[in-house]
Design a protein around this motif. Sequence first.
Motif, PDB file in Angstrom:
ATOM      1  N   GLY A 130      11.499   8.636  -9.128  1.00  0.00           N
ATOM      2  CA  GLY A 130      11.765   9.937  -8.546  1.00  0.00           C
ATOM      3  C   GLY A 130      11.378  10.064  -7.091  1.00  0.00           C
ATOM      4  N   VAL A 131      11.267   8.942  -6.386  1.00  0.00           N
ATOM      5  CA  VAL A 131      10.880   8.935  -4.974  1.00  0.00           C
ATOM      6  C   VAL A 131      12.106   8.650  -4.113  1.00  0.00           C
ATOM      7  N   ASP A 132      12.303   9.444  -3.076  1.00  0.00           N
ATOM      8  CA  ASP A 132      13.394   9.201  -2.135  1.00  0.00           C
ATOM      9  C   ASP A 132      13.018   8.050  -1.211  1.00  0.00           C
ATOM     10  N   LEU A 133      13.957   7.172  -0.954  1.00  0.00           N
ATOM     11  CA  LEU A 133      13.725   6.004  -0.104  1.00  0.00           C
ATOM     12  C   LEU A 133      14.676   6.063   1.081  1.00  0.00           C
ATOM     13  N   VAL A 134      14.111   6.200   2.279  1.00  0.00           N
ATOM     14  CA  VAL A 134      14.886   6.228   3.512  1.00  0.00           C
ATOM     15  C   VAL A 134      14.619   4.917   4.242  1.00  0.00           C
ATOM     16  N   THR A 163      16.036  -5.691  -3.374  1.00  0.00           N
ATOM     17  CA  THR A 163      16.944  -4.643  -3.827  1.00  0.00           C
ATOM     18  C   THR A 163      16.589  -4.186  -5.233  1.00  0.00           C
ATOM     19  N   LEU A 164      16.298  -5.159  -6.116  1.00  0.00           N
ATOM     20  CA  LEU A 164      15.939  -4.803  -7.490  1.00  0.00           C
ATOM     21  C   LEU A 164      14.633  -4.025  -7.542  1.00  0.00           C
ATOM     22  N   CYS A 165      13.653  -4.463  -6.760  1.00  0.00           N
ATOM     23  CA  CYS A 165      12.359  -3.782  -6.786  1.00  0.00           C
ATOM     24  C   CYS A 165      12.431  -2.411  -6.121  1.00  0.00           C
ATOM     25  N   ALA A 166      13.327  -2.258  -5.147  1.00  0.00           N
ATOM     26  CA  ALA A 166      13.497  -0.938  -4.520  1.00  0.00           C
ATOM     27  C   ALA A 166      14.009   0.087  -5.524  1.00  0.00           C
ATOM     28  N   ALA A 167      14.702  -0.387  -6.549  1.00  0.00           N
ATOM     29  CA  ALA A 167      15.203   0.535  -7.570  1.00  0.00           C
ATOM     30  C   ALA A 167      14.072   1.205  -8.334  1.00  0.00           C
ATOM     31  N   LEU A 168      12.883   0.601  -8.323  1.00  0.00           N
ATOM     32  CA  LEU A 168      11.743   1.228  -8.990  1.00  0.00           C
ATOM     33  C   LEU A 168      11.401   2.565  -8.348  1.00  0.00           C
ATOM     34  N   VAL A 222       0.832  -1.201   0.000  1.00  0.00           N
ATOM     35  CA  VAL A 222       0.000   0.000   0.000  1.00  0.00           C
ATOM     36  C   VAL A 222       0.867   1.252   0.000  1.00  0.00           C
ATOM     37  N   GLY A 223       1.910   1.264   0.838  1.00  0.00           N
ATOM     38  CA  GLY A 223       2.780   2.425   0.887  1.00  0.00           C
ATOM     39  C   GLY A 223       3.481   2.681  -0.431  1.00  0.00           C
ATOM     40  N   SER A 224       4.000   1.632  -1.044  1.00  0.00           N
ATOM     41  CA  SER A 224       4.720   1.794  -2.311  1.00  0.00           C
ATOM     42  C   SER A 224       3.792   2.236  -3.432  1.00  0.00           C
ATOM     43  N   GLU A 225       2.603   1.630  -3.500  1.00  0.00           N
ATOM     44  CA  GLU A 225       1.660   2.014  -4.546  1.00  0.00           C
ATOM     45  C   GLU A 225       1.180   3.448  -4.365  1.00  0.00           C
ATOM     46  N   THR A 226       0.935   3.834  -3.117  1.00  0.00           N
ATOM     47  CA  THR A 226       0.499   5.201  -2.857  1.00  0.00           C
ATOM     48  C   THR A 226       1.606   6.200  -3.177  1.00  0.00           C
ATOM     49  N   ALA A 227       2.840   5.869  -2.835  1.00  0.00           N
ATOM     50  CA  ALA A 227       3.968   6.738  -3.180  1.00  0.00           C
ATOM     51  C   ALA A 227       4.084   6.896  -4.691  1.00  0.00           C
ATOM     52  N   SER A 228       3.900   5.797  -5.413  1.00  0.00           N
ATOM     53  CA  SER A 228       3.947   5.852  -6.869  1.00  0.00           C
ATOM     54  C   SER A 228       2.883   6.789  -7.416  1.00  0.00           C
ATOM     55  N   SER A 229       1.666   6.683  -6.879  1.00  0.00           N
ATOM     56  CA  SER A 229       0.575   7.543  -7.348  1.00  0.00           C
ATOM     57  C   SER A 229       0.856   9.005  -7.029  1.00  0.00           C
ATOM     58  N   ALA A 287       3.771  10.439  -6.641  1.00  0.00           N
ATOM     59  CA  ALA A 287       4.831  10.916  -7.534  1.00  0.00           C
ATOM     60  C   ALA A 287       4.273  11.197  -8.919  1.00  0.00           C
ATOM     61  N   GLY A 288       3.364  10.324  -9.374  1.00  0.00           N
ATOM     62  CA  GLY A 288       2.752  10.533 -10.677  1.00  0.00           C
ATOM     63  C   GLY A 288       1.926  11.801 -10.747  1.00  0.00           C
ATOM     64  N   LEU A 289       1.425  12.253  -9.610  1.00  0.00           N
ATOM     65  CA  LEU A 289       0.654  13.498  -9.555  1.00  0.00           C
ATOM     66  C   LEU A 289       1.549  14.728  -9.421  1.00  0.00           C
ATOM     67  N   GLY A 290       2.860  14.509  -9.343  1.00  0.00           N
ATOM     68  CA  GLY A 290       3.787  15.624  -9.308  1.00  0.00           C
ATOM     69  C   GLY A 290       4.224  16.070  -7.937  1.00  0.00           C
ATOM     70  N   HIS A 291       3.950  15.279  -6.912  1.00  0.00           N
ATOM     71  CA  HIS A 291       4.336  15.665  -5.558  1.00  0.00           C
ATOM     72  C   HIS A 291       5.762  15.206  -5.244  1.00  0.00           C
ATOM     73  N   ASP A 292       6.353  15.850  -4.260  1.00  0.00           N
ATOM     74  CA  ASP A 292       7.683  15.496  -3.756  1.00  0.00           C
ATOM     75  C   ASP A 292       7.491  14.409  -2.693  1.00  0.00           C
ATOM     76  N   VAL A 293       7.962  13.198  -2.970  1.00  0.00           N
ATOM     77  CA  VAL A 293       7.599  12.036  -2.152  1.00  0.00           C
ATOM     78  C   VAL A 293       8.832  11.384  -1.545  1.00  0.00           C
ATOM     79  N   THR A 294       8.729  11.042  -0.262  1.00  0.00           N
ATOM     80  CA  THR A 294       9.754  10.274   0.447  1.00  0.00           C
ATOM     81  C   THR A 294       9.075   9.095   1.138  1.00  0.00           C
ATOM     82  N   ILE A 295       9.660   7.916   1.006  1.00  0.00           N
ATOM     83  CA  ILE A 295       9.201   6.733   1.740  1.00  0.00           C
ATOM     84  C   ILE A 295      10.157   6.484   2.891  1.00  0.00           C
ATOM     85  N   VAL A 296       9.600   6.228   4.078  1.00  0.00           N
ATOM     86  CA  VAL A 296      10.389   5.849   5.245  1.00  0.00           C
ATOM     87  C   VAL A 296      10.065   4.396   5.568  1.00  0.00           C
TER      88      VAL A 296
END
Length: 394
Positions: free
Chosen positions: A198-202, A188-193, A153-160, A162-171
Amino acid sequence: MRTVTVVGASLSGLYAARELRAQGFDGRLVIVGDEPHRPYDRPPLSKDFLTGRCGEDRLALSDAEESAELDAEWLLGSRARGLDLRDRTVLLNNGRTVSSDGVVIATGASARRLPGPERAGVHTLRTLDDARALRAELTTGPRRVVVIGGGFVGSETASSCAGLGHDVTIVEAAPLPLVPQLGPEMATLCAALHRRGGVDLVTGTGVAALRGTLTVTGVELSDGRLLPADVVIVGIGATPNTGWLAGSTLALHDGVLCDDGCVTALPQVVAVGDVARVGGTRAEHWTSATEQPRIAVRNLLVGHTVETCRPLPYFWSDQYGARIQFAGRRLDTDTVRIAEGTVTDGAPGEDGFLALYEREGRTAAVLSVDRPRPFIRARRELARYADAMEAAAP
């Protein structure tokens, strides 16, 4: 049975109602739902609905014609608050009671929340009302969005977002998102998505506190960093909705405990979907919610367990224009190899890839990123082998 009550107007609840009619039950059918909405499809909430590509009309799981065929009594906006097992009576929060010969528990799960006071700008995403509120906030201009939790849910929501043009960070508190499901190499490979989107991953740190008095202004991390935020989305898992069953004598432990046929200790009560722990496992996946009701209803109508279910685990996720699909049962000791496609600089290539998890000379699980056709073939082969092994078991 003259009356069967389905508690939960959910995906699994609707499928249970359909199965009751399909398997010959022609008595009184009552469907209790705590939301005011008829059953709707949840996966699009974090994707097409959030981005505005689909409206609420496309979320509906049934239409007027099917509702007439089901001939059910819908008690929507009514929360179950208890179950009296002596006469199988469902107690509702409005004081009403529904006496039944059989009960299907399909109350699903609720999003976990962070402790502390409520603040404007902090959201979970589990229900249609959650999605409505979040979508409204995301259409007011560019926002700084922090998503807490890198699961599906978190990853899909972050993707959406970002697609709307927001500045997104996942923790994500774990070293990588989806490690329990995929293992470290494939996670590791999927985290590269995320980076590609364009999403920061912490990773590797938790959340210490939210900042802001009435409205959220930031997220303070356990390592001392402060992330400014206009919108915070909490995606840290879900808790099965079993509180209403306290005192019912049903066995509860992270869900309603059932045998392999979705039957509780009382044969006239079965459980399906996110709330059910079937044979020791609780699976919060669309496929479980749609496959369990057929077997649960058969056992309910017969009065004891005559059929069991142990379907091959399967899930999918849409992120950053890529479809991730997984099937099988992975162990940490499995070896993983890329069978098709490419991996470039630690990220999926443009043509995606298919990875096989191998154990003792056989494929135990399969992961696909944008390789739907070979994935379908591999999944079918896994299912055939699983069926053969189950048939050969003593």
